[in-house]
Design a protein around this motif. Structure first.
Motif, PDB file in Angstrom:
ATOM      1  N   PRO A 173     -76.788-111.312  77.948  1.00 19.31           N
ATOM      2  CA  PRO A 173     -78.154-110.807  77.782  1.00 19.31           C
ATOM      3  C   PRO A 173     -79.004-111.806  76.993  1.00 19.31           C
ATOM      4  O   PRO A 173     -78.486-112.740  76.391  1.00 19.31           O
ATOM      5  CB  PRO A 173     -77.958-109.515  76.995  1.00 19.31           C
ATOM      6  N   GLU A 174     -80.302-111.575  77.009  1.00 21.23           N
ATOM      7  CA  GLU A 174     -81.203-112.481  76.303  1.00 21.23           C
ATOM      8  C   GLU A 174     -80.998-112.423  74.794  1.00 21.23           C
ATOM      9  O   GLU A 174     -81.036-113.430  74.110  1.00 21.23           O
ATOM     10  CB  GLU A 174     -82.654-112.127  76.641  1.00 21.23           C
ATOM     11  N   THR A 175     -80.791-111.225  74.274  1.00 23.61           N
ATOM     12  CA  THR A 175     -80.507-111.074  72.846  1.00 23.61           C
ATOM     13  C   THR A 175     -79.089-110.521  72.689  1.00 23.61           C
ATOM     14  O   THR A 175     -78.695-109.607  73.401  1.00 23.61           O
ATOM     15  CB  THR A 175     -81.512-110.122  72.161  1.00 23.61           C
ATOM     16  N   ILE A 176     -78.378-111.083  71.739  1.00 26.28           N
ATOM     17  CA  ILE A 176     -76.980-110.702  71.534  1.00 26.28           C
ATOM     18  C   ILE A 176     -76.835-110.109  70.142  1.00 26.28           C
ATOM     19  O   ILE A 176     -77.214-110.723  69.153  1.00 26.28           O
ATOM     20  CB  ILE A 176     -76.057-111.926  71.690  1.00 26.28           C
ATOM     21  N   ASP A 177     -76.285-108.896  70.094  1.00 27.87           N
ATOM     22  CA  ASP A 177     -75.953-108.301  68.806  1.00 27.87           C
ATOM     23  C   ASP A 177     -74.453-108.012  68.788  1.00 27.87           C
ATOM     24  O   ASP A 177     -73.747-108.265  69.754  1.00 27.87           O
ATOM     25  CB  ASP A 177     -76.797-107.052  68.518  1.00 27.87           C
ATOM     26  N   VAL A 178     -73.989-107.472  67.683  1.00 27.26           N
ATOM     27  CA  VAL A 178     -72.545-107.284  67.512  1.00 27.26           C
ATOM     28  C   VAL A 178     -71.969-106.326  68.555  1.00 27.26           C
ATOM     29  O   VAL A 178     -70.835-106.503  69.003  1.00 27.26           O
ATOM     30  CB  VAL A 178     -72.211-106.852  66.064  1.00 27.26           C
ATOM     31  N   SER A 179     -72.730-105.345  68.999  1.00 19.59           N
ATOM     32  CA  SER A 179     -72.207-104.403  69.997  1.00 19.59           C
ATOM     33  C   SER A 179     -72.012-105.070  71.356  1.00 19.59           C
ATOM     34  O   SER A 179     -71.082-104.717  72.092  1.00 19.59           O
ATOM     35  CB  SER A 179     -73.114-103.183  70.115  1.00 19.59           C
ATOM     36  N   VAL A 180     -72.856-106.038  71.696  1.00 17.01           N
ATOM     37  CA  VAL A 180     -72.704-106.771  72.963  1.00 17.01           C
ATOM     38  C   VAL A 180     -71.405-107.575  72.952  1.00 17.01           C
ATOM     39  O   VAL A 180     -70.626-107.533  73.909  1.00 17.01           O
ATOM     40  CB  VAL A 180     -73.905-107.716  73.201  1.00 17.01           C
ATOM     41  N   VAL A 181     -71.152-108.272  71.859  1.00 17.41           N
ATOM     42  CA  VAL A 181     -69.947-109.099  71.768  1.00 17.41           C
ATOM     43  C   VAL A 181     -68.702-108.212  71.717  1.00 17.41           C
ATOM     44  O   VAL A 181     -67.714-108.470  72.407  1.00 17.41           O
ATOM     45  CB  VAL A 181     -70.006-110.039  70.542  1.00 17.41           C
ATOM     46  N   LYS A 182     -68.751-107.132  70.936  1.00 17.38           N
ATOM     47  CA  LYS A 182     -67.608-106.221  70.870  1.00 17.38           C
ATOM     48  C   LYS A 182     -67.321-105.613  72.241  1.00 17.38           C
ATOM     49  O   LYS A 182     -66.159-105.480  72.641  1.00 17.38           O
ATOM     50  CB  LYS A 182     -67.834-105.122  69.841  1.00 17.38           C
ATOM     51  N   SER A 183     -68.349-105.268  72.985  1.00 17.84           N
ATOM     52  CA  SER A 183     -68.171-104.702  74.329  1.00 17.84           C
ATOM     53  C   SER A 183     -67.460-105.684  75.255  1.00 17.84           C
ATOM     54  O   SER A 183     -66.639-105.280  76.085  1.00 17.84           O
ATOM     55  CB  SER A 183     -69.520-104.327  74.934  1.00 17.84           C
ATOM     56  N   ALA A 184     -67.763-106.968  75.111  1.00 17.71           N
ATOM     57  CA  ALA A 184     -67.080-107.979  75.932  1.00 17.71           C
ATOM     58  C   ALA A 184     -65.585-108.004  75.617  1.00 17.71           C
ATOM     59  O   ALA A 184     -64.758-108.125  76.521  1.00 17.71           O
ATOM     60  CB  ALA A 184     -67.696-109.365  75.696  1.00 17.71           C
ATOM     61  N   PHE A 185     -65.233-107.866  74.346  1.00 19.74           N
ATOM     62  CA  PHE A 185     -63.813-107.826  73.967  1.00 19.74           C
ATOM     63  C   PHE A 185     -63.154-106.523  74.424  1.00 19.74           C
ATOM     64  O   PHE A 185     -62.025-106.529  74.897  1.00 19.74           O
ATOM     65  CB  PHE A 185     -63.639-108.014  72.459  1.00 19.74           C
ATOM     66  N   ASP A 186     -63.870-105.412  74.307  1.00 21.14           N
ATOM     67  CA  ASP A 186     -63.326-104.131  74.761  1.00 21.14           C
ATOM     68  C   ASP A 186     -63.056-104.168  76.266  1.00 21.14           C
ATOM     69  O   ASP A 186     -62.036-103.658  76.726  1.00 21.14           O
ATOM     70  CB  ASP A 186     -64.279-102.987  74.430  1.00 21.14           C
ATOM     71  N   ALA A 187     -63.956-104.778  77.024  1.00 21.11           N
ATOM     72  CA  ALA A 187     -63.790-104.866  78.480  1.00 21.11           C
ATOM     73  C   ALA A 187     -62.623-105.763  78.856  1.00 21.11           C
ATOM     74  O   ALA A 187     -62.010-105.585  79.918  1.00 21.11           O
ATOM     75  CB  ALA A 187     -65.079-105.374  79.126  1.00 21.11           C
ATOM     76  N   ALA A 188     -62.290-106.709  78.009  1.00 16.83           N
ATOM     77  CA  ALA A 188     -61.201-107.642  78.311  1.00 16.83           C
ATOM     78  C   ALA A 188     -59.830-107.083  77.955  1.00 16.83           C
ATOM     79  O   ALA A 188     -58.817-107.652  78.345  1.00 16.83           O
ATOM     80  CB  ALA A 188     -61.419-108.950  77.560  1.00 16.83           C
ATOM     81  N   GLN A 189     -59.782-105.981  77.221  1.00 16.69           N
ATOM     82  CA  GLN A 189     -58.501-105.398  76.831  1.00 16.69           C
ATOM     83  C   GLN A 189     -57.832-104.766  78.041  1.00 16.69           C
ATOM     84  O   GLN A 189     -58.474-104.075  78.814  1.00 16.69           O
ATOM     85  CB  GLN A 189     -58.702-104.328  75.748  1.00 16.69           C
ATOM     86  N   PRO A 190     -56.549-105.005  78.228  1.00 16.12           N
ATOM     87  CA  PRO A 190     -55.853-104.384  79.358  1.00 16.12           C
ATOM     88  C   PRO A 190     -55.793-102.874  79.188  1.00 16.12           C
ATOM     89  O   PRO A 190     -55.654-102.384  78.069  1.00 16.12           O
ATOM     90  CB  PRO A 190     -54.447-104.991  79.303  1.00 16.12           C
ATOM     91  N   SER A 191     -55.954-102.171  80.283  1.00 13.32           N
ATOM     92  CA  SER A 191     -55.896-100.708  80.204  1.00 13.32           C
ATOM     93  C   SER A 191     -54.453-100.244  80.386  1.00 13.32           C
ATOM     94  O   SER A 191     -53.601-100.969  80.890  1.00 13.32           O
ATOM     95  CB  SER A 191     -56.782-100.090  81.280  1.00 13.32           C
ATOM     96  N   ALA A 192     -54.195 -99.019  79.998  1.00 12.61           N
ATOM     97  CA  ALA A 192     -52.842 -98.474  80.095  1.00 12.61           C
ATOM     98  C   ALA A 192     -52.491 -98.113  81.537  1.00 12.61           C
ATOM     99  O   ALA A 192     -51.332 -98.062  81.898  1.00 12.61           O
ATOM    100  CB  ALA A 192     -52.716 -97.250  79.208  1.00 12.61           C
ATOM    101  N   THR A 193     -53.508 -97.854  82.341  1.00 10.58           N
ATOM    102  CA  THR A 193     -53.247 -97.511  83.736  1.00 10.58           C
ATOM    103  C   THR A 193     -53.720 -98.634  84.642  1.00 10.58           C
ATOM    104  O   THR A 193     -54.784 -99.209  84.401  1.00 10.58           O
ATOM    105  CB  THR A 193     -53.988 -96.215  84.116  1.00 10.58           C
ATOM    106  N   PRO A 194     -52.965 -98.961  85.660  1.00 11.32           N
ATOM    107  CA  PRO A 194     -53.367-100.068  86.537  1.00 11.32           C
ATOM    108  C   PRO A 194     -54.548 -99.730  87.407  1.00 11.32           C
ATOM    109  O   PRO A 194     -54.933 -98.667  87.647  1.00 11.32           O
ATOM    110  CB  PRO A 194     -52.134-100.298  87.397  1.00 11.32           C
TER     111      PRO A 194
END
Length: 194
Positions: A173-194
Motif C-alpha cells: 500500500p501507499e502508506t504502511i503501518d504496523v498492522s499492514v506489516v503484521k498482516s503480511a506475516f500472519d498471511a505467511a504463517q502456515p495454516s493447520a488445515t491444507p
C-alpha cells in the motif's frame, strides 16, 4: 407402407441427422489431440541478514536485504540473565538511570514499532518495504548495563540476541503501518488445515 414413409419421412430424417451429429461429434472429441499447456510459476525468494556493528560497548543492529525480492521485516530482541521487567527500551542513553536494569537504546521508533494489540507479540516491525540491496534503519543503537549489574559474574553470561524474520512484500500500500506489516506475516504463517 408408402403412407407410413410419406407421413414420417421428415421425422426419420431428423432422427438420422441427430444420430449422425451425435456420433460424429463424440468421435471427433475422442480423436482430437490438443497440445499440453505448460504453466510456469516462480517462487518469490527473500534473503535477509542481520548486520551488527559492535564498537566500544555499542551494539548497532540493522537488517540487510540480499535479494532477490523486496521484503517486510520484523525482529525480536532477547536479553539473557535478567527478568523481563529489568529490560527497558529508551530513546536515549540519558534515560538509563536505574542501576538494576538493562537499557536498550532504540532511536528509531518511527521506523520500528511493536504491535500493541497483542500481549504475546514481542516483535518489532519495520514500517517500510525493505528493497533489495538496502538495509533498515538501526533497530538497536546501544545496550546500557545498569551499574549494579556490571559484575564479572553477570557479564560473563550476559547476551543480547537479535532474531529476525522476513516475508515477501506483496500488495504494497501507499502508506504502511504496523498492522499492514503484521498482516503480511500472519498471511505467511502456515495454516493447520491444507
Amino acid at each position: 407402407m408408402k403412407t407410413f414413409f410419406k407421413t414420417h419421412a421428415k421425422l426419420c430424417i431428423a432422427v438420422l441427422a441427430l444420430l449422425l451429429v451425435t456420433v460424429g461429434g463424440t468421435l471427433a472429441l475422442m480423436v482430437s489431440n490438443s497440445a499440453a499447456v505448460t504453466n510456469i510459476f516462480s517462487v518469490g525468494q527473500v534473503d535477509t541478514e542481520i548486520q551488527e556493528n559492535l564498537t566500544e560497548g555499542n551494539k548497532q543492529v540493522s537488517i540487510y536485504n540480499k535479494g532477490p525480492s523486496d521484503a517486510y521485516v520484523r525482529a525480536r530482541i532477547m536479553v539473557s540473565g535478567v527478568n523481563m521487567d529489568q529490560v527497558k527500551v529508551v530513546d536515549s542513553e540519558q534515560e538509563a538511570t536505574d542501576p538494576d536494569c538493562i537499557y536498550l537504546v532504540m532511536q528509531n521508533p518511527a521506523n520500528w514499532q511493536q504491535y500493541s494489540d497483542s500481549e504475546s507479540d514481542d516483535f518489532y516491525y519495520y514500517l517500510d518495504v525493505l528493497n533489495v540491496g538496502e538495509k533498515t534503519s538501526n533497530l538497536l543503537e546501544k545496550v546500557v548495563v545498569g551499574e549494579n549489574l556490571q559484575t564479572e559474574d553477570f557479564l560473563k553470561d550476559f547476551t543480547v540476541t537479535i532474531y529476525h524474520e522476513s516475508v515477501l512484500a506483496v500488495n504494497q500500500p501507499e502508506t504502511i503501518d504496523v498492522s499492514v506489516v503484521k498482516s503480511a506475516f500472519d498471511a505467511a504463517q502456515p495454516s493447520a488445515t491444507p
